[in-house]
Scaffold this motif. Structure first.
Motif, PDB file in Angstrom:
ATOM      1  N   VAL A  65       0.845  -1.198   0.000  1.00 16.87           N
ATOM      2  CA  VAL A  65       0.000   0.000   0.000  1.00 16.87           C
ATOM      3  C   VAL A  65       0.878   1.245   0.000  1.00 16.87           C
ATOM      4  CG1 VAL A  65      -1.994  -1.087   1.117  1.00 16.87           C
ATOM      5  CG2 VAL A  65      -0.218  -0.017   2.522  1.00 16.87           C
ATOM      6  N   TRP A  66       0.300   2.337  -0.477  1.00 14.27           N
ATOM      7  CA  TRP A  66       0.952   3.639  -0.517  1.00 14.27           C
ATOM      8  C   TRP A  66       0.454   4.448   0.667  1.00 14.27           C
ATOM      9  CZ3 TRP A  66       4.682   6.584  -2.203  1.00 14.27           C
ATOM     10  CH2 TRP A  66       4.541   7.964  -2.285  1.00 14.27           C
ATOM     11  N   ARG A  68       0.177   7.912   1.777  1.00 15.07           N
ATOM     12  CA  ARG A  68       0.245   9.249   1.181  1.00 15.07           C
ATOM     13  C   ARG A  68       0.880  10.278   2.114  1.00 15.07           C
ATOM     14  NH1 ARG A  68      -3.262  11.189  -3.034  1.00 15.07           N
ATOM     15  NH2 ARG A  68      -4.283   9.201  -2.741  1.00 15.07           N
ATOM     16  N   SER A  69       0.552  10.212   3.403  1.00 13.43           N
ATOM     17  CA  SER A  69       1.064  11.221   4.338  1.00 13.43           C
ATOM     18  C   SER A  69       2.583  11.164   4.488  1.00 13.43           C
ATOM     19  CB  SER A  69       0.405  11.057   5.703  1.00 13.43           C
ATOM     20  OG  SER A  69       0.733   9.795   6.255  1.00 13.43           O
ATOM     21  N   GLY A  70       3.179   9.995   4.260  1.00 12.43           N
ATOM     22  CA  GLY A  70       4.618   9.860   4.409  1.00 12.43           C
ATOM     23  C   GLY A  70       5.364   9.653   3.104  1.00 12.43           C
ATOM     24  N   PHE A  71       4.614   9.582   2.003  1.00 19.79           N
ATOM     25  CA  PHE A  71       5.186   9.372   0.669  1.00 19.79           C
ATOM     26  C   PHE A  71       6.045   8.110   0.614  1.00 19.79           C
ATOM     27  CE2 PHE A  71       4.439  13.958   0.956  1.00 19.79           C
ATOM     28  CZ  PHE A  71       3.587  14.122  -0.130  1.00 19.79           C
ATOM     29  N   TYR A  72       5.464   6.985   1.086  1.00 15.76           N
ATOM     30  CA  TYR A  72       6.186   5.719   1.033  1.00 15.76           C
ATOM     31  C   TYR A  72       5.227   4.549   0.835  1.00 15.76           C
ATOM     32  CZ  TYR A  72       4.870   4.844   5.938  1.00 15.76           C
ATOM     33  OH  TYR A  72       4.180   4.632   7.104  1.00 15.76           O
ATOM     34  N   TRP A  73       5.814   3.428   0.408  1.00 16.05           N
ATOM     35  CA  TRP A  73       5.072   2.181   0.275  1.00 16.05           C
ATOM     36  C   TRP A  73       5.473   1.281   1.425  1.00 16.05           C
ATOM     37  CZ3 TRP A  73       7.556   4.496  -3.833  1.00 16.05           C
ATOM     38  CH2 TRP A  73       6.762   4.883  -4.917  1.00 16.05           C
ATOM     39  N   ARG A  74       4.523   0.438   1.855  1.00 13.33           N
ATOM     40  CA  ARG A  74       4.789  -0.579   2.863  1.00 13.33           C
ATOM     41  C   ARG A  74       3.905  -1.781   2.575  1.00 13.33           C
ATOM     42  NH1 ARG A  74       0.335  -0.975   5.774  1.00 13.33           N
ATOM     43  NH2 ARG A  74      -0.818   0.857   6.428  1.00 13.33           N
ATOM     44  N   TYR A  75       4.224  -2.875   3.239  1.00 11.37           N
ATOM     45  CA  TYR A  75       3.412  -4.065   3.052  1.00 11.37           C
ATOM     46  C   TYR A  75       2.053  -3.897   3.720  1.00 11.37           C
ATOM     47  CZ  TYR A  75       7.236  -6.538   0.930  1.00 11.37           C
ATOM     48  OH  TYR A  75       8.225  -6.908   0.070  1.00 11.37           O
ATOM     49  N   ARG A  76       1.056  -4.452   3.105  1.00  9.22           N
ATOM     50  CA  ARG A  76      -0.310  -4.408   3.612  1.00  9.22           C
ATOM     51  C   ARG A  76      -0.391  -5.158   4.937  1.00  9.22           C
ATOM     52  NH1 ARG A  76      -4.913  -3.324   1.381  1.00  9.22           N
ATOM     53  NH2 ARG A  76      -4.046  -3.183  -0.717  1.00  9.22           N
ATOM     54  N   ALA A  78      -3.426  -6.355   8.128  1.00  3.10           N
ATOM     55  CA  ALA A  78      -4.834  -6.745   8.228  1.00  3.10           C
ATOM     56  C   ALA A  78      -5.768  -5.545   8.397  1.00  3.10           C
ATOM     57  CB  ALA A  78      -5.014  -7.723   9.384  1.00  3.10           C
ATOM     58  N   GLU A  79      -5.295  -4.495   9.035  1.00  2.50           N
ATOM     59  CA  GLU A  79      -6.132  -3.327   9.306  1.00  2.50           C
ATOM     60  C   GLU A  79      -6.350  -2.433   8.084  1.00  2.50           C
ATOM     61  OE1 GLU A  79      -3.350  -4.072  11.165  1.00  2.50           O
ATOM     62  OE2 GLU A  79      -4.453  -5.058  12.766  1.00  2.50           O
ATOM     63  N   ASP A  80      -5.589  -2.649   7.018  1.00  4.28           N
ATOM     64  CA  ASP A  80      -5.726  -1.821   5.818  1.00  4.28           C
ATOM     65  C   ASP A  80      -7.039  -2.127   5.112  1.00  4.28           C
ATOM     66  OD1 ASP A  80      -3.285  -0.465   6.033  1.00  4.28           O
ATOM     67  OD2 ASP A  80      -2.215  -2.101   5.031  1.00  4.28           O
ATOM     68  N   GLU A  81      -7.664  -1.068   4.621  1.00  6.59           N
ATOM     69  CA  GLU A  81      -8.872  -1.229   3.827  1.00  6.59           C
ATOM     70  C   GLU A  81      -8.478  -1.670   2.423  1.00  6.59           C
ATOM     71  OE1 GLU A  81     -11.246   2.303   3.996  1.00  6.59           O
ATOM     72  OE2 GLU A  81     -11.148   2.382   6.181  1.00  6.59           O
ATOM     73  N   PRO A  82      -9.429  -2.231   1.669  1.00  4.67           N
ATOM     74  CA  PRO A  82      -9.122  -2.604   0.286  1.00  4.67           C
ATOM     75  C   PRO A  82      -8.644  -1.399  -0.519  1.00  4.67           C
ATOM     76  CG  PRO A  82     -11.227  -3.514   0.970  1.00  4.67           C
ATOM     77  CD  PRO A  82     -10.791  -2.557   2.050  1.00  4.67           C
ATOM     78  N   GLY A  83      -7.824  -1.646  -1.510  1.00  5.73           N
ATOM     79  CA  GLY A  83      -7.308  -0.573  -2.350  1.00  5.73           C
ATOM     80  C   GLY A  83      -5.832  -0.380  -2.148  1.00  5.73           C
ATOM     81  N   ARG A  84      -5.286   0.562  -2.869  1.00  5.85           N
ATOM     82  CA  ARG A  84      -3.842   0.768  -2.868  1.00  5.85           C
ATOM     83  C   ARG A  84      -3.371   1.744  -1.795  1.00  5.85           C
ATOM     84  NH1 ARG A  84       0.635  -1.964  -4.679  1.00  5.85           N
ATOM     85  NH2 ARG A  84       2.201  -0.516  -5.402  1.00  5.85           N
ATOM     86  N   ASN A  85      -4.250   2.641  -1.344  1.00  2.00           N
ATOM     87  CA  ASN A  85      -3.835   3.671  -0.394  1.00  2.00           C
ATOM     88  C   ASN A  85      -4.109   3.240   1.040  1.00  2.00           C
ATOM     89  OD1 ASN A  85      -2.956   5.607  -2.325  1.00  2.00           O
ATOM     90  ND2 ASN A  85      -5.086   6.058  -2.757  1.00  2.00           N
ATOM     91  N   ALA A  86      -3.202   3.635   1.927  1.00  2.00           N
ATOM     92  CA  ALA A  86      -3.354   3.334   3.357  1.00  2.00           C
ATOM     93  C   ALA A  86      -3.571   4.623   4.101  1.00  2.00           C
ATOM     94  CB  ALA A  86      -2.111   2.626   3.875  1.00  2.00           C
ATOM     95  N   ARG A  87      -4.211   4.509   5.223  1.00  4.96           N
ATOM     96  CA  ARG A  87      -4.364   5.687   6.087  1.00  4.96           C
ATOM     97  C   ARG A  87      -3.063   5.942   6.815  1.00  4.96           C
ATOM     98  NH1 ARG A  87     -10.289   4.927   8.791  1.00  4.96           N
ATOM     99  NH2 ARG A  87     -11.418   5.176   6.851  1.00  4.96           N
ATOM    100  N   GLY A  88      -2.868   7.199   7.178  1.00  2.00           N
ATOM    101  CA  GLY A  88      -1.688   7.495   7.977  1.00  2.00           C
ATOM    102  C   GLY A  88      -0.812   8.522   7.407  1.00  2.00           C
TER     103      GLY A  88
END
Length: 88
Positions: A65-66, A68-76, A78-88
């Motif tokens: 997932v991406w 956005r707030s930190g401009f980085y990718w990390r591994y998904r 369980a708490e991540d919602e579907p889609g490419r973007n993560a909260r935070g």
């Protein structure tokens, strides 16, 4: 460097460090004299171009997932919602 080669380098770095900052990829490309995969955003900063992002997406679509707030990718996680973007 070919786009696929850069995307593979990105994936290797992500596996090693568990996250990958866009700035680190930009720095890597600049240091290797390969700015062909970069573009300038509306703020005048160099960022990764859409073709490279799409190549990386194809390698990591389901498990990365991406943040956005930190401009980085990390591994998904369980708490991540579907889609490419993560909260935070």
């Amino acid at each position: 460097m070919e786009r696929a080669e850069v995307a593979q380098w990105m994936l290797t770095a992500l596996r090693r460090d568990k996250c990958l900052y866009q700035d680190d990829v930009v720095d890597y490309l600049i240091k290797n004299n390969d700015e062909s995969h970069l573009t300038e955003n509306t703020d005048g900063n160099q960022v990764l171009g859409r073709p490279l992002l799409n190549e990386f997406l194809n390698l990591t679509r389901n498990d990365v997932v991406w943040v956005r707030s930190g401009f980085y990718w990390r591994y998904r996680v369980a708490e991540d919602e579907p889609g490419r973007n993560a909260r935070g």
